[in-house]
Structure formats: structure tokens, C-alpha cells
Write an enzyme that holds these catalytic residues in place. Structure first.
Site, PDB file in Angstrom:
ATOM      1  N   ASP A  41      46.468  42.033  38.637  1.00 26.69           N
ATOM      2  CA  ASP A  41      46.269  42.699  39.925  1.00 26.69           C
ATOM      3  C   ASP A  41      45.296  41.957  40.832  1.00 26.69           C
ATOM      4  O   ASP A  41      45.329  42.112  42.041  1.00 26.69           O
ATOM      5  CB  ASP A  41      45.787  44.147  39.723  1.00 26.69           C
ATOM      6  CG  ASP A  41      44.580  44.234  38.808  1.00 26.69           C
ATOM      7  OD1 ASP A  41      43.951  43.194  38.551  1.00 26.69           O
ATOM      8  OD2 ASP A  41      44.267  45.353  38.344  1.00 26.69           O
TER       9      ASP A  41
ATOM     10  N   ASP B 174      44.013  36.461  38.920  1.00 31.67           N
ATOM     11  CA  ASP B 174      45.123  36.549  37.960  1.00 31.67           C
ATOM     12  C   ASP B 174      46.295  35.666  38.358  1.00 31.67           C
ATOM     13  O   ASP B 174      47.238  35.490  37.581  1.00 31.67           O
ATOM     14  CB  ASP B 174      45.616  37.999  37.844  1.00 31.67           C
ATOM     15  CG  ASP B 174      44.657  38.873  37.066  1.00 31.67           C
ATOM     16  OD1 ASP B 174      44.026  38.351  36.130  1.00 31.67           O
ATOM     17  OD2 ASP B 174      44.535  40.063  37.387  1.00 31.67           O
TER      18      ASP B 174
ATOM     19  N   ASP C 103      47.316  44.560  31.363  1.00 32.40           N
ATOM     20  CA  ASP C 103      45.989  45.079  31.705  1.00 32.40           C
ATOM     21  C   ASP C 103      45.871  46.488  31.155  1.00 32.40           C
ATOM     22  O   ASP C 103      46.875  47.120  30.809  1.00 32.40           O
ATOM     23  CB  ASP C 103      45.815  45.130  33.229  1.00 32.40           C
ATOM     24  CG  ASP C 103      45.685  43.746  33.838  1.00 32.40           C
ATOM     25  OD1 ASP C 103      45.203  42.853  33.135  1.00 32.40           O
ATOM     26  OD2 ASP C 103      46.064  43.571  35.008  1.00 32.40           O
TER      27      ASP C 103
END
Length: 1033
Positions: free
Chosen positions: A753, A757, A452
Site C-alpha cells: 500500500d 512497496d 500485509d
């Protein structure tokens, strides 16, 4: 060997099938101590029982819920169980029985809740305000009356249990019996105390081996216990003493007001107070996959369930063992964690070597016994047997058993556990919590990291630095600029902007103990609220003025958050904010300087798009604010999809973390490709990726919609070049990971997070959840939790993963060398001379050097920077490499030549004479053999490099093992000769032993100059070419 290992001893790093796990177990044949060897291996039978037990409990819970709910519909108030309120409850200031309170939520008893006056009535009986929360002074009494939020756990093993496990070794039990028989026969034959020494020496050696083994195992268990405690730590937000604060899940008490948001685990049984669009996943508790909507009509929340959507405030009614989750956790004991690929592979190596060792042991015993019988027959004493003959045969049997002790490398699979436990403990200090053993090992093989952007590559300390409103872009640097901006806006426009900021938010502005305002929420929300406060807005006043009717929280699929508020006069107003292009596409109007909506022309839309792109190219996260007024006829069920009025575009600065660029470079040098997968605007993503060194000239940046529409052939062509994926959905991340693993055979690590996901984290070889910004659902599906959300920490995990792999390779190389030398030496001596130069006691000491102490020394070495300058291990790469075989064979040949020369011609070469010459020579051989292992242990610190001393003095465990081995060897030779069959030797012979052992170092250097065939992309321990000059180190 590798072919045999790949056939039977190979399992995937995660999600192993039961068939694969059973296959390698059935292939393990020679095991000295099953309890110790398989202590860290999943018990498949127990696991099956646990799963059945869990299903039964879930079915009982599910049936109980439905039956109770149905039954309670027909029970009137008079037919209810009467709970007598105990005096201690009344004296503590509470007015409801703990069991009654727990049963209301557990049984979804709406009538019971109504009888007590609803959630407000329950709160009164618990002496708590739903707005102020519990008082700190009442927490102790609440724990005493209603219990603590912990469930009963299985007690951990004591040190003496590990001693008992170490004593389960079959070979040690046989040796103990031999020792007792030796003492029983020896005392009548040789008298007191001479007849005692041989047997007592074996018993003392076994005691030492068992003690050292138990200490090592016990220390490992303590490390795993600490890590297990860390895994279970969950922080929740509560209101106490009128203040929002964070507390551990274990500190919750009945009466606490808990705040829930997407991805949270419900920490206790509770009643819903207020909230928006709350959807709960109860599958972990009841097995029901259908999510449940929670509201005022269905207010019951059960511990252990997950928040799938929405947010809420709840009143805790039962904790710990009074909840169904607590009872479930108490009943279910884990069936054990899946073993790691290295553990399985080394069980295979141990099995192969064990079979060879058993063969050598049987042959040695047969040869020694046969020679003894032939000698007796030649001396015409075959019919004349004495107790000394029995002792001789017993001694031969003890030597054969001891050869098995040395030959079966029981410590190989356990060395993996030791290394992983050590690495996991160190990683905990480096802010990474490893949830699954195999993850630490697999991370060393990672060839791709899909990361990310926000919070991982960037600091997650956000601030609004630019804003565009009414055609004017302004830089926000300090309060002065916001004041100027405030003066330039009409009061109506400012009011609409502040409403959009303060009403449409998942965060809150609260006051701390000192009365100072604090913002609680995500970094993005906090930055926006901070901006609103600097514009002079009053959060509490605006929230009181408008009643919030409906909230649709932000999620990574919609990429927006919406809120519907009731206006004071009449009608509604809908606010939305989120990804700029998504919000802009919903707008057909824009506010002017007076705050009046005007038509949004195509030209104006192009201007706004250009502004968004300009902000994004400056590496800013861009968000748009919009609103829409609605009349009373609007249905509250769904938010409007179009017709919004654009208010403003804001640019949020989230600086790149210090050191990220270097960390990315280290990964690239190590053969690990870093890919950024983000939900942000593509221009923002590209700007940050370039700054981090992720996006290169020949790299590709794509958007999620473009990626998901590619054909399989296009994906195969483009995926190797994709370095940035922007505006991606969790589904895109999952698709990318699946393709990288299945098509390109990459070992993939993925960060995540959010709740959405979870599939990608589960699918990846290594799932990395964020500890600060990550939800509990993401953490639960992850293999490693990055506690500081820092990309540098991910690189540290990769480094430790490589260290674990290479450390085990070093240990295997060392142990196999000792095995080869000990087996061949004893077998050859038995054939040639009818005796073995190493006694049972000496072999037990050698076993401890190469097993427990060797594992401690080599399997716990910290990682070096050089580990990140070699490629990752490919899938299916040989574990025992050609370089390792070269070193094992070379060192074995040297040691056998030295020991053979000493055994055959030692007395003549050294000029030994006298009655004790044989004893002195045997002691010298034993001493030389041990020092060969000591120096070979140093040699094994690096498989390919010549300079094996680099970093040695940084590893205190290695130094401690070396020093203790040498000291104890001196004590055995000089002072424990009676038990160890040694005699004190002169300093000259000590020097010869040390010199002969130290020659292992130059021999090792010469061996490393012998080229072996290597394929660079597949091997972890080699280089493309041998370094020269200063780099030879």
C-alpha cells in the site's frame, strides 16, 4: 508440440524482453486475419516510436523548464508578455488570464508570481480563499473559463470498425470471390434463381460469421473501455465551501485547494500554499531522476509528478490540456499492452494446427481435382469442358478454402482475451480492478501470497483499547473510562499527552455540513485523534496555540513520525510517535504523575517492554508517544535522535476481518502458501497470524533485521518455513519476493500500500495494491488493485485466475476435437468417394460453432469451489495435458467411426431410397456431426470429472449458446436447405442424430476412467487419484 511451444512461444508473465516478444511474432506464419488476431497484441514498432516520442517530449519539457527559469531571471516586468483579460473572464469574476496563469507555473516564473502578489494574490484573482476553498456555485464558471481536468483521448472504435476488421480475413475474402464467380457462372448455366443459391449461401454464411464475430469483439472492447476508465479514476482531497471532501481528479477546477500526502500523484499544475518536507519526483514528466524539494521559495508543482515525501496544501492553477502532463498524454498513444503467456502459447498452437490444416486443404483440393480429371479422361470428355465443370472445380476450391477456415483456429488466442475480459469484468463487481491482462491469468498459478496485515487481514477499523501511562495500564471501553482516566491525571500530564496526540498527526479534525466533527486521515491516526477527543481535548485550539515548524511524516522505513513545534514563550518541543521499541530506544526519561520528566531506569525500561509485549500478545498494535524540550539554539534542520521523554504506550485494536480464516484455509488447500509481512511488533503479528490460521506449529516467525542479516545458505534453509515476517522494511519484502521467485521458482503474489512497496510490487509475479489505503504510486506499480483491501478478494482473484486457465484448456480441447474430425472426415471422403460430405456453407457454420460460439460458451464459465481444491500450475507446466490428449483422441475416434459408417453404409443401414437418398444422408451426416459437437461441448466442461452437468445451469451464457446452436441448426436443416445444401429430414432421423451425438457423453465418461500419467504438483487439471462414490461428481 509442448517442446515446440516452449522453444518459441514462451514469454514471462510481466516485464517481457523485446527479443522474447519478437521471437514468437516471427514464428507465427499462418494467419487468416492479422488485424483481428493481433488486435490485443502490443505493436512493438509503435511502442518504440512512442518511447522515442516520449523521451523527446520529456527532453523538451526539461530544457524548457531550465531555459525558462534561466531566462526569467533576466526579464524585468516591462519585457513580459501582456495578456489582455477577456470580457468573459472578467464577467465570471476572475482577474487573471488562463494562459498567463498556466505559464507562471509551467515556466516556474517566480517573478511573475511575485508581480501578482504571490499565492495569496493569485488566490484573490481567482476569487478563492486558501482556507475555505472554492464555492460549489463557482465550479461551472471555472470550468468554462479555465477548462476541465481531462486530456484529449483517442476515440473508441465503432461497431462497424469491428465488422470491417472481421472482413479482413483472407479466407473469407477468397470465399466471397468464389461466391461471386459461382453466381456469375451459375445463373447463365442453371438459370434464375437456381444458379444463385450456392454462391448466395456462402455469402449469407460469411455475413453471419462476420456479424457474430464483430458483436463478440465489440462487446469485449466495451468491457475493456469500462475497465480502462476505472483504472484512471483517482480520488483527491480538496477543501470546498470550507469543508474537506473527496472528489474525482476529473472534477478538479482551477482555484481548488488540494491536500497532498506521500504517494499521491499531483493532479494538476499548482502553487504550494503550506506544507512540510514536501519532496516531488518529476521523473515521469521531465525524465529527471533527482527528486525536487518544494517550499515557499520553490512553490511550483506540475501535474503528473509524484509526492515522494512530506505533505502539503496547493492551489490549482491549470488543468487538463493547459498542463504539460495533458499535452504529454495527448501526444502519446499507447503501443499496446504486453500479451499474456497464454495468448502467446495459443498463437503457437494455432500456428501448428494451421500448418497441418493448410496441408490437408491442399491435399483435399488436389485429390478432388485429380479424381475429377481422371473421371473425365476415362469418359473420353477431357477435351469437352463446360461451365458446370468450372463450377465443380470452383466448388472444390471453395471446400479447400473452407477447410482452411475451419483448420486455422484463429479463435484460440482471441478466446484468451474473451475469457480475460469476462473475468476482469466479473472481478470488478467483486471489488478487484485488474490493471494488466496477464495478472488475472498469472494469479491462477500463484503458489505463494505475501500479504500485509493491517487492512488486508484486519478490518482497518481501529480503536484505542488500552493505554499505559505513569506505570498504570487501563482498558479503554467507553467514555466513562476515559473520564476516570482524565481525573486520575494531573492537568500538566493530560496537556502533554493531548499535545503529543494533536500536534504530531497527519490527520485533521474537520466539521461536515451538519457541524458534526469528522476525522480525516489514516485509520491509525483517526483512532488516536478519537482517543484524544474523548479525553476532552480541543484539536483546533491546541493547533492554534503552537506553531508547527517542521514535520517528518511517518514512513515504513523509519516507522515513526516526528514534529517540531515552537513554544509560545521561547524554545521548541519535538514530539515523536511510532513503533514502540524504536521510540523507547530514543528515551532516557519518563513523565511522572505530575507530568514532570524523571530518569528512565533499566528496570523501568524492562517494565515498559513487558507492557508492550503484553499489549502485542493481545493482538494489539502498540505505539509510544514521547517528547523533548529544546532551547532556541537548536537547529531546525534535523530532529533530535535521542534524549526523549516517554509519555505513554497505547494499544490499538484492529479486529481480524470476518472470513479471513476460511480464506486462508482455502488458499492452503489450493497449494497456495500465505505469508504475513508486516511492520508491526512480532508478538502482535504472531497473535494475528495464529488467529488467521497463517502461523502453524512448524512455521517460522522472524523479524526484518534478523531476516536481512541471514546468509544465502541460511535463507535457502529458512525461507520455506517463514510464515510471518514482523518489523519488516519494504527492502525485506523485496528480498523475500526475489528469493522466492529466483531460488524456489514460486509464482508470487504480493500486497502493498505504501510508496516504498513499489519495488516489491514490480518484482512480484502479481502485484496487489490496496484500493483504500494504497498510495497512487503503489497502485501504479501494481497489476491488480484490491478495491476493498480485503484478503477474501485476493482469494477471489486467484479463483478467477484458475478459472481462466482451465476454461481455455476446455476450449482448446473442444476446438482441437472439431479440427481433427472435420479435417480427417473431408480428406478421407475426398480420397474414397471423390466428394466431401460437408459443403462450404456447412463448414462455415461448424467454424462458427467451434470458434466464436465455442469460446463464448466455454471461455466464460464462472469459477467453481473445486478449482481451489487442486494445486496451482507450476512454472513450465504443459498446457495441453495428457488428459486433454486422451479426451481429444478418444472423442475424435468415436465421431469419425460414426460419421464414416454413415457415409459408407448409411443408406443401407437406414433403408434410404429414392432420388433424394444421397441428399438425406448428407444432411444426416451434417446434423450428426453438429450434434456430436454440441454434446462434446458439454463434455468439455470438465477435463477429468465425469459429472459435466454440475454448475451448467448457473452459466447462462453456456446455456444460451447451446440453445441458439440447436435452434439455428434446426432452421438451417429444415428451412435453409437451398443455401446450405440440406433437405428436411424426418423426426426419426433427427432423433438418430441427437442420440448419436449424445453418445459422446458416455464415451467421455469411459475415457475419463482411463488413467494417464500425471505429476500432481505440476498439473492444474488433475487429481492424485480418481474420485469414487459420491465424489465422482
Amino acid at each position: 508440440m509442448e517442446k515446440y511451444l516452449k522453444g518459441k512461444f514462451e514469454v514471462p508473465s510481466k516485464n517481457s524482453s523485446k527479443e522474447a516478444l519478437e521471437r514468437w511474432r516471427s514464428a507465427v506464419t499462418i494467419v487468416k486475419n492479422r488485424r483481428r488476431r493481433f488486435r490485443m497484441v502490443a505493436n512493438l514498432n509503435k511502442r518504440t516510436q512512442v518511447e522515442e516520442q516520449k523521451r523527446e517530449i520529456q527532453e523538451k519539457i526539461r530544457v524548457a523548464l531550465y531555459v525558462q527559469k534561466a531566462a526569467l531571471q533576466f526579464i524585468d516586468a516591462g519585457g513580459r508578455i501582456e495578456y489582455q483579460l477577456p470580457d468573459e473572464v472578467r464577467e465570471a469574476g476572475f482577474d487573471i488570464h488562463p494562459d498567463e496563469l498556466a505559464s507562471i507555473v509551467r515556466g516556474h516564473d517566480s517573478k511573475g508570481l511575485e508581480l501578482h502578489g504571490g499565492v495569496e494574490g493569485i488566490a484573490r484573482k481567482l476569487s478563492v480563499s486558501v482556507s475555505e476553498g472554492v464555492t460549489s456555485s463557482s465550479i461551472s464558471s471555472r470550468r468554462n473559463v479555465y477548462g476541465v481536468n481531462q486530456y484529449t483521448e483517442k476515440p473508441s472504435k465503432s461497431f462497424f470498425m469491428f465488422v470491417w476488421e472481421a472482413l479482413q480475413d483472407l479466407t473469407l475474402i477468397i470465399l466471397i470471390i468464389c461466391a461471386i464467380v459461382s453466381i456469375g457462372v451459375g445463373i447463365p448455366t442453371e438459370g434464375w434463381p437456381s444458379g444463385l443459391y450456392d454462391g448466395l449461401g456462402i455469402i449469407l454464411s460469411i455475413f453471419l460469421v462476420v456479424t457474430v464475430t464483430a458483436i463478440s469483439d465489440y462487446r469485449q472492447s466495451l468491457q475493456f473501455r469500462d475497465l480502462d476508465r476505472e483504472k484512471k479514476k483517482i480520488i483527491v482531497q480538496v477543501t470546498r465551501d470550507g469543508l474537506r471532501q473527496k472528489v474525482s481528479i476529473y472534477d478538479l477546477v482551477v482555484g481548488d485547494i488540494v491536500h497532498l500526502s506521500i504517494g499521491d500523484q499531483v493532479p494538476a499544475d499548482a502553487i504550494f500554499i503550506t506544507g512540510y518536507s514536501l519532496v516531488i519526483d518529476e521523473s515521469s514528466l521531465s525524465g529527471e531522476s533527482e527528486p525536487v524539494s518544494i517550499n515557499e521559495q520553490k512553490p511550483f508543482l506540475l501535474s503528473g509528478t509524484k509526492v515522494q515525501d512530506g505533505s502539503a496544501k496547493m492551489l490549482v492553477t491549470a488543468v487538463g490540456m493547459r498542463t504539460e502532463w495533458g499535452k504529454l498524454m495527448e501526444t502519446i498513444s499507447e503501443g499496446g499492452e504486453d500479451e499474456t503467456p497464454l495468448q502467446v502459447k495459443l498463437n503457437g498452437v494455432a500456428t501448428i494446427i494451421g500448418k497441418i490444416g493448410l496441408g490437408f486443404a491442399v491435399l483435399t483440393f488436389l485429390v478432388l481435382t485429380l479424381r475429377f480429371l481422371i473421371e473425365k479422361a476415362l469418359a473420353n470428355e477431357f477435351s469437352d469442358w463446360s461451365s458446370s465443370d468450372a463450377l465443380t472445380l470452383l466448388d472444390y476450391f471453395a471446400i479447400a478454402v473452407t477447410i482452411i477456415v475451419v483448420a486455422v483456429p484463429e479463435g484460440l488466442p482471441l478466446a484468451v482475451t474473451l475469457s480475460l475480459a469476462f473475468a476482469m469484468k466479473k472481478l470488478m463487481n467483486d471489488r478487484a480492478l485488474v490493471r494488466h491482462l496477464s495478472a488475472c491469468e498469472t494469479m491462477g498459478s500463484a503458489s505463494c501470497i505475501c500479504t500485509d496485515k493491517t487492512g488486508t487481514l484486519t478490518t482497518n477499523h481501529m480503536e484505542v483499547t488500552k493505554v499505559w501511562i505513569c506505570g498504570d495500564a487501563k482498558d479503554i471501553i467507553c467514555n466513562k473510562h476515559t473520564d476516570d482516566m482524565k481525573l486520575e491525571m494531573s492537568e500538566k500530564l493530560l496537556n502533554i499527552l493531548l499535545q503529543a496526540i494533536f500536534q504530531n498527526t497527519g490527520s485533521e479534525v474537520v466539521k461536515d455540513k451538519d457541524g458534526k466533527k469528522t476525522i480525516l486521515g489514516s485509520p491509525t491516526e483517526s483512532a488516536l485523534l478519537e482517543f484524544g477527543l474523548r479525553l476532552g481535548g480541543d484539536f483546533d485550539e491546541l493547533r492554534r496555540e503552537y506553531k508547527i515548524v517542521k514535520v517528518e511524516p511517518f514512513n515504513s522505513v523509519k516507522k515513526m513520525m516526528s514534529v517540531l513545534v515552537a513554544l509560545p514563550d521561547c524554545g521548541y518541543r519535538a514530539f515523536c510517535k511510532g513503533a514502540s521499541e524504536i521510540i523507547l530506544s530514543k528515551c532516557d526519561k519518563i513523565v511522572d504523575n505530575d507530568g514532570i520528566p524523571v530518569n528512565l531506569s533499566e528496570q523501568r525500561t524492562s517494565e515498559v517492554t513487558a507492557i508492550i509485549n503484553d499489549f502485542a500478545c493481545d493482538a494489539l498494535r502498540t505505539l509510544c508517544f514521547a517528547y523533548k524540550d529544546l532551547d532556541d539554539s537548536f537547529s531546525e534542520k534535523n530532529m533530535p535522535e535521542s534524549g526523549y521523554t516517554l509519555i505513554a504506550v497505547v494499544g490499538i485494536k484492529d479486529p481480524v476481518r470476518p472470513g479471513v480464516k476460511d480464506a486462508v484455509r482455502i488458499c492452503q488447500e489450493a497449494g497456495i502458501m500465505v505469508r504475513m509481512v508486516t511492520g508491526d511488533n512480532i508478538n502482535t503479528a504472531k497473535a494475528i497470524a495464529r488467529e488467521c490460521g497463517i502461523l502453524t506449529v512448524d512455521g517460522l516467525a522472524v523479524e526484518g533485521p534478523e531476516f536481512r542479516n541471514l546468509s544465502p545458505e541460511e535463507m535457502k534453509e529458512k525461507i520455506p518455513r517463514i510464515q510471518v515476517m514482523a518489523r519488516s522494511l519494504p527492502l525485506d519484502k523485496h528480498k523475500l519476493v526475489t528469493n522466492l521467485r529466483s531460488v524456489f521458482k514460486e509464482v508470487v503474489a504480493v500486497t502493498g500500500d505504501g510508496t516504498n512497496d513499489a519495488p516489491a510490487l514490480h518484482e512480484a509475479d502479481i502485484g496487489l495494491a490496496m484500493g483504500i489505503s494504497g498510495t497512487e504510486v503503489a497502485k501504479e506499480n501494481a497489476d491488480v488493485i484490491i478495491l476493498d483491501d480485503n484478503f477474501n478478494t485476493i482469494v477471489t482473484v486467484a479463483k478467477w485466475g484458475r478459472a481462466v486457465y482451465i476454461n481455455i484448456q476446455k476450449f482448446v480441447q473442444f476446438q482441437l476435437t472439431v479440427n481433427v474430425v472435420a479435417l480427417v472426415l473431408n480428406f478421407a471422403s475426398a480420397i474414397i468417394s471423390g466428394d466431401t460430405p460437408l459443403t462450404a456453407v456447412q463448414l462455415l457454420w461448424v467454424n462458427m460453432i467451434m470458434d466464436t460460439l465455442g469460446a463464448l460458451a466455454l471461455a466464460t464459465e464462472p469459477p467453481t469451489d473445486g478449482l481451489m481444491q487442486r494445486p496451482p500450475v507450476g512454472r513450465g507446466a504443459d498446457f495441453i495435458t495428457k488428459a486433454m490428449w486422451r479426451n481429444i483422441i478418444g472423442q475424435s475416434i468415436y465421431q469419425l467411426i460414426v460419421l464414416a459408417v454413415l457415409d459408407i453404409a448409411g443408406e443401407k443401414l437406414l433403408g434410404l431410397s429414392g432420388s433424394d437418398a444421397t441428399d438425406v444422408l448428407d444432411t444426416l451426416i451434417f446434423n450428426t456431426f453438429v450434434f456430436c459437437q454440441v454434446f462434446n461441448e458439454i463434455n468439455s466442461r470438465d477435463i477429468d470429472k465425469i459429472n459435466v452437468f454440475r454448475g451448467m445451469f448457473d452459466s447462462w451464457i453456456f446455456l444460451a449458446v447451446m440453445v441458439s446452436t440447436v435452434v439455428f441448426q434446426f432452421i438451417i436443416v429444415e428451412y435453409l436447405g437451398t443455401f446450405a445444401s440440406t433437405v428436411p429430414i424426418s423426426w426419426q432421423l433427427w432423433l438418430i442424430s441427437i442420440l448419436l451425438g449424445s453418445v459422446s457423453l458416455p464415451v467421455g465418461a469411459v475415457l475419463k476412467c482411463i488413467p494417464v500419467e500425471r505429476t500432481r504438483p505440476q498439473h492444474h487439471d488433475g487429481y492424485e487419484q480418481l474420485p469414487g462414490g459420491p465424489d465422482m461428481a
